[in-house]
Write an enzyme that holds these catalytic residues in place. Sequence first.
Site: not given
Ligand SMILES: NC(=O)c1ccc[n+]([C@@H]2O[C@H](COP(=O)([O-])OP(=O)(O)OC[C@H]3O[C@@H](n4cnc5c(N)ncnc54)[C@H](OP(=O)(O)O)[C@@H]3O)[C@@H](O)[C@H]2O)c1
Length: 278
Positions: A50, A108
Amino acid sequence: MSVPAYTLNDGEELPQIGFGTYTLRGEDGIAAITSALEVGYRLLDTAVNYENEREVGEALRRSAVPRDEVKVCSKLPGRHHGYDDAIRSTHESLDRLGLARLDLHLIHWPNPSVDKYVEAWQALVDLQRDGLVTSIGVSNFTDAHLQRIVDESGVTPAVNQIELHPYFPQEEMRRANADRGIRTESWSPLGKRQAPFTEPPVADAARNHGVDPGQVILRWQVQLGALPIPKSATPERQRSNLDVFGFELTAAEMAAITALGRPDGRLFGGDPDTHEEM
Ligand SMILES: NC(=O)c1ccc[n+]([C@@H]2O[C@H](COP(=O)([O-])OP(=O)(O)OC[C@H]3O[C@@H](n4cnc5c(N)ncnc54)[C@H](OP(=O)(O)O)[C@@H]3O)[C@@H](O)[C@H]2O)c1
């Protein structure tokens, strides 16, 4: 806001909801992560890939929350799976974070075509023994990958962080984790851009409980026994995403949300058997 905890198979505790930091970088990233700590998040999820471990460390230092009250999780990238590379990579993560110890460290992706994830796991086992990492786990591991590292090392991961949201509810992998006492952590827990906020089971439950659709999805996660790590750069959403412990979904609401799962529900084709992430 105080968040209940899960106890892991190694006796350590993690809050039932953490904060995802992917894409949070630079000054804006530090501000968003500091805000998350102020709102009440006590688990921060970062990764070498990241490129924001420095930002996470800086937010921790700027925030008024004591270091010991926050769990920091990072992840070992695919290009560092060799044993010596994994040890060095972890020291570099600690340097960038400005910390003496990681609370949780994950592999990861398994990258099976490279076939070094057992070596990487052995390095994490040794880093835990040496006190540089408190809990160790994996991410995107299938049942077969889990079986192999447990067979070859005798050590079971505390956590397997997998993609999990209403369009991809992962019933088999949740069972595979639970059967081994491994806590399922959910990445993209809201479904990211495909967020199924307007699907009737989610929208109806939101109306029934007087909450917003994001809260319904995160409550569904917690009632599954999973640990979601939603990312938001917006303080109001950060707050509402954590505020899911004052209502309970019925069994029928839970089942209707899980039934949104569909064969093409996986985000960006990240199948752990074929996806490579270096
Ligand atoms: N291990 C892996 O391979 C892997 C892969 C992907 C992700 N991850 C981890 O998982 C975390 C979360 O996943 P993600 O960031 O992909 O997706 P997510 O948390 O499911 O969704 C994030 C998105 O949703 C929006 N959002 C957040 N809360 C909201 C709400 N209450 N209502 C409407 N929209 C909302 C955010 O926008 P705003 O910021 O504008 O609120 C952002 O665009 C990542 O940050 C990372 O740490 C790990």
